[in-house]
Design a protein around this motif. Structure first.
Motif, PDB file in Angstrom:
ATOM      1  N   ASP A   1     -16.992  49.052 -40.441  1.00 12.65           N
ATOM      2  CA  ASP A   1     -17.221  48.377 -39.157  1.00 12.65           C
ATOM      3  C   ASP A   1     -18.171  47.191 -39.341  1.00 12.65           C
ATOM      4  N   ALA A   2     -19.333  47.466 -39.913  1.00 16.39           N
ATOM      5  CA  ALA A   2     -20.339  46.404 -40.072  1.00 16.39           C
ATOM      6  C   ALA A   2     -19.856  45.320 -41.038  1.00 16.39           C
ATOM      7  N   ASP A   3     -19.254  45.759 -42.154  1.00 18.91           N
ATOM      8  CA  ASP A   3     -18.812  44.787 -43.164  1.00 18.91           C
ATOM      9  C   ASP A   3     -17.821  43.788 -42.569  1.00 18.91           C
ATOM     10  N   SER A   4     -16.989  44.273 -41.654  1.00 16.79           N
ATOM     11  CA  SER A   4     -15.925  43.392 -41.170  1.00 16.79           C
ATOM     12  C   SER A   4     -16.421  42.358 -40.165  1.00 16.79           C
ATOM     13  N   ILE A   5     -17.676  42.433 -39.738  1.00 17.96           N
ATOM     14  CA  ILE A   5     -18.192  41.333 -38.908  1.00 17.96           C
ATOM     15  C   ILE A   5     -19.282  40.555 -39.666  1.00 17.96           C
ATOM     16  N   ARG A   6     -19.222  40.621 -40.986  1.00 19.88           N
ATOM     17  CA  ARG A   6     -20.277  39.977 -41.779  1.00 19.88           C
ATOM     18  C   ARG A   6     -20.294  38.459 -41.619  1.00 19.88           C
ATOM     19  N   ASP A   7     -19.189  37.855 -41.180  1.00 12.20           N
ATOM     20  CA  ASP A   7     -19.065  36.400 -41.216  1.00 12.20           C
ATOM     21  C   ASP A   7     -19.480  35.691 -39.930  1.00 12.20           C
ATOM     22  N   CYS A   8     -19.938  36.440 -38.910  1.00  8.96           N
ATOM     23  CA  CYS A   8     -20.088  35.820 -37.591  1.00  8.96           C
ATOM     24  C   CYS A   8     -21.502  35.328 -37.292  1.00  8.96           C
TER      25      CYS A   8
ATOM     26  N   SER B   1     -16.292  54.813 -39.477  1.00  5.64           N
ATOM     27  CA  SER B   1     -14.989  54.340 -39.927  1.00  5.64           C
ATOM     28  C   SER B   1     -14.218  53.700 -38.769  1.00  5.64           C
ATOM     29  N   VAL B   2     -13.360  52.743 -39.100  1.00  6.34           N
ATOM     30  CA  VAL B   2     -12.558  52.051 -38.085  1.00  6.34           C
ATOM     31  C   VAL B   2     -11.125  52.584 -38.127  1.00  6.34           C
ATOM     32  N   SER B   3     -10.537  52.787 -36.939  1.00  4.96           N
ATOM     33  CA  SER B   3      -9.141  53.254 -36.840  1.00  4.96           C
ATOM     34  C   SER B   3      -8.171  52.206 -37.357  1.00  4.96           C
TER      35      SER B   3
ATOM     36  N   LEU C   1     -17.779  48.059 -32.017  1.00  2.99           N
ATOM     37  CA  LEU C   1     -18.223  46.815 -32.666  1.00  2.99           C
ATOM     38  C   LEU C   1     -17.053  45.846 -32.779  1.00  2.99           C
ATOM     39  N   MET C   2     -15.871  46.399 -33.071  1.00  4.46           N
ATOM     40  CA  MET C   2     -14.674  45.536 -33.154  1.00  4.46           C
ATOM     41  C   MET C   2     -14.430  44.856 -31.810  1.00  4.46           C
ATOM     42  N   LEU C   3     -14.613  45.621 -30.742  1.00  9.39           N
ATOM     43  CA  LEU C   3     -14.386  45.060 -29.410  1.00  9.39           C
ATOM     44  C   LEU C   3     -15.456  44.023 -29.061  1.00  9.39           C
ATOM     45  N   MET C   4     -16.633  44.182 -29.624  1.00  8.97           N
ATOM     46  CA  MET C   4     -17.716  43.224 -29.387  1.00  8.97           C
ATOM     47  C   MET C   4     -17.551  41.948 -30.213  1.00  8.97           C
ATOM     48  N   ALA C   5     -16.656  41.990 -31.184  1.00  7.07           N
ATOM     49  CA  ALA C   5     -16.660  40.938 -32.207  1.00  7.07           C
ATOM     50  C   ALA C   5     -16.590  39.535 -31.606  1.00  7.07           C
TER      51      ALA C   5
END
Lengths: 251, 398
Positions: B126-133, B113-115, B88-92
């Motif tokens: 993971d999900a929380d960290s792309i909440r703003d997009c 969990s994210v590394s 998901l981070m890579l998809m951000a």
């Protein structure tokens, strides 16, 4: 002394920690780990080496090799290794990667690290499948090979042909040494060891980029017994990925 | 009365794959990552078996997966992908583009969990960290909800009042790898419910247009506002679609919130995802003992259901947020958003935030009960890493 130990002709290299690995029966990673441990031990350079672990089956490499090690984002292993080498040019830096890490998600990085001629050694273990996630098609999967995402075999029409990393990188000017080896017979394993030694020498003496690709068995996701898996490398993997030196500027 | 289908015992990820297939995506692109892999793997089998007419693209990375979905959706196709954590981070970057281009791509996130440190187990960082997009985020409590929320996701995403990507969150391993009784949506009902996707705008050489094009400062801000506005207004669409889903399929799997014994509760817990099953068990036990405890479960995290959540908790004496995430250097993710909504509503109910289960550490009912006991004794915490093992922490500089 236990009878099993008495039969050993050579002991476990000290740098290969006496842990039981998580690798499946017949997997090639353990052999490659051992080769690295042997080379570092023979050269007495444990304190000089920094290894990069990939994402994939070898993700826990640092639990088995008693050396300085760093994990990296999936596929970015060579770039992280390049950063380490730039900061500590006196160290022997190697990245250890599988075909999911290097030939799929990290294709971009390996090409550009090789193209810049970053003086690192890349040990690329190619087993033609994504092992860690359960046997899906990799870019290196052989045409017709059945995987969980190609249940009828890889179709070159839909999925293209296997990516030949050594040949791809040979088109670039800067890589100094590219060789493809096999985890198979004792002779082939010895050739693999020599190739890894040479890769380390190229880094140390020439300050150049090199990569050793190792065709390695994955009996679990090829769905063959371990003993047969070595035969499989010979009969169908080597047709696509011919072993041998692909590029060598030292000659 | 909605028709009752047949329940099957299915692994969560497998059930999701079959539900997605019944939504008939035309293009699927995915890259394996634990614990998502079974979803895309099963979909590749469904496509290979000819049960779903779709392009399945075995891309080289999640960056490629999201990009293929962007292209397919811009060309007017129903597109789907699934991922987890690092994927998901890579998809951000691409997700920002997909949302900005207003493309109704649907994806699943098997929360992990994210590394670093590396962990494959479940939490919500993971999900929380792309909440703003601009990606709408739904959270499932069990496999059935994960299945049903996919159908709701396609319907809501493609609604012309919305036109935004929707991500269905299902807890990695806890939902993806657990076998549960699941009723798959009936194919004919699903076809009738979703219909064929007709894009409002698409790449069509007969009627050329540009997607995601360069904007000067005189227009860019309006484009961003339109994403914000559509995301806010999607709340009503999600409720409408969820109600229609309930009428058609007979299950209340969608919506913004679930209010569980919270109407008269003095202590209200707020949480999202599968941990709510554990919390409900504790609520039931405490209710049997006469304690007025309840749960408000966030089913839609984006758009954040401010008004609904304020209405649901306004009678509480204290609120306790139980999160599987957090924002380093600040505190929680859900907790401050809830406080923000309460403040604007003029409510000064004490709120505590607890961070649990990072990297998959189990929190059993006794842990939930401990949290409730503490806040009911008057304790209030800003944001606490619950049951932190202080003994294994290195000595800290004083």
């Amino acid at each position: 002394m236990k009878p099993a130990e008495a039969k050993l002709k050579a002991g476990r290299p000290r740098l290969l920690l006496p842990d039981r690995t998580h690798y499946c029966a017949g997997c090639g990673h353990g052999v490659v780990h051992r080769i690295i441990a042997e080379v570092l031990q023979e050269w007495g350079i444990r304190g000089q080496a920094i290894g990069m672990a990939p994402v994939g089956c070898a993700v826990l490499m640092y639990q088995y090799l008693d050396i300085d090690a760093c994990e990296s984002p999936h596929g970015r292993t060579p770039e992280v290794a390049a950063g380490i080498k730039r900061a500590r040019p006196d160290k022997l830096v190697f990245s250890y990667q599988g075909d999911g890490d290097l030939a799929a998600i990290g294709t971009n990085e390996i090409i550009h690290v090789a193209n810049r001629g970053e003086p690192i050694s890349v040990i690329f273990v190619n087993n033609a499948v994504y092992g860690m996630t359960g046997g899906q098609m990799a870019p290196t999967t052989v045409p017709g090979q059945k995987t969980t995402t190609t249940p009828k075999g890889r179709s070159v029409t839909a999925e293209g042909y296997p990516v030949r990393v050594c040949e791809l990188l040979a088109a670039l000017e800067k890589p100094a040494y590219l060789e493809r080896c096999v985890i198979g017979s004792a002779k082939e394993i010895q050739r693999t060891k020599n190739a890894i030694k040479k890769s380390f020498r190229v880094q140390r003496d020439l300050g150049a980029f090199s990569l050793v690709e190792i065709l390695s068995p994955c009996p679990t996701y090829w769905r063959v017994p371990p003993a047969k898996s070595v035969k499989y490398i010979e009969t169908w993997m080597e047709q696509i990925f011919p072993p041998g030196v692909v590029k060598d500027v030292t000659k | 009365m909605a028709p009752q289908g047949r329940q099957e015992i299915l692994e969560g990820a497998m059930a999701v794959a079959h539900a997605v297939a019944r939504c008939r995506p035309e293009v699927i692109a995915a890259y394996p990552i634990t614990p998502q892999t079974h979803i895309s793997e099963e979909l590749s089998t469904i496509v290979a078996d000819g049960e779903l007419q779709a392009e399945f693209v075995k891309v080289e990375s999640e960056f490629g997966a999201a990009s293929v979905c962007l292209g397919a959706s811009a060309a007017g196709a129903r597109a789907y992908t699934a991922t987890s954590s690092q994927g998901l981070m890579l998809m951000a970057e691409v997700l920002w583009n997909i949302a900005g281009m207003r493309l109704p791509v649907v994806l699943a996130c098997a929360n992990r969990s994210v590394s670093a440190p590396l962990s494959i187990w479940c939490d919500h960082q993971d999900a929380d960290s792309i909440r703003d997009c601009g990606v709408i985020q739904l959270h499932a409590e069990d496999a059935q909800e994960a299945v049903d929320q996919h159908v709701i996701a396609f319907k809501a995403a493609e609604d012309r009042r919305v036109l935004l990507p929707v991500m269905v969150n299902l807890d990695g391993f806890l939902l993806t790898h657990v076998f549960e009784p699941v009723e798959l949506p009936d194919q004919a009902l699903c076809d009738a419910f979703l219909g064929k996707y007709e894009a409002l705008y698409k790449l069509d050489p007969g009627d050329p247009m540009s997607f995601g094009c360069f904007t000067e400062p005189d227009k860019c801000m309006e484009g961003r506002w339109m994403i914000h506005d559509a995301c806010l207004r999607s709340a009503a669409v999600i409720e409408e679609v969820s109600a229609a889903f309930a009428r058609t399929f007979g299950r209340n799997s969608g919506g913004l919130l679930e209010e569980y014994k919270s109407a008269d509760a003095d202590t209200v817990l707020v949480a999202k995802g599968s941990i709510c099953g554990t919390i409900k068990d504790v609520v039931d036990e405490l209710r049997d003992k006469g304690r007025r405890v309840g749960l408000v479960r966030i089913k839609t995290f984006r758009p954040f259901p401010r008004d609904r959540i304020v209405a649901a908790v306004r009678g509480a004496k204290r609120i306790t947020v139980v999160e599987k995430g957090g924002s380093f250097g600040s505190g929680g993710v859900v907790t401050p958003e809830l406080k923000d909504a309460l403040y604007d509503a003029g409510l000064r109910i004490p709120v505590s935030g607890f961070c649990v289960q990072l990297g998959g550490r189990e929190v059993a009912p006794d842990g939930i009960q401990e949290i409730i006991d503490r806040v009911e004794k008057g304790e209030q915490v800003h944001y606490e890493y619950f049951r932190l093992k202080k003994a294994i922490l290195p000595d800290l500089v004083p």
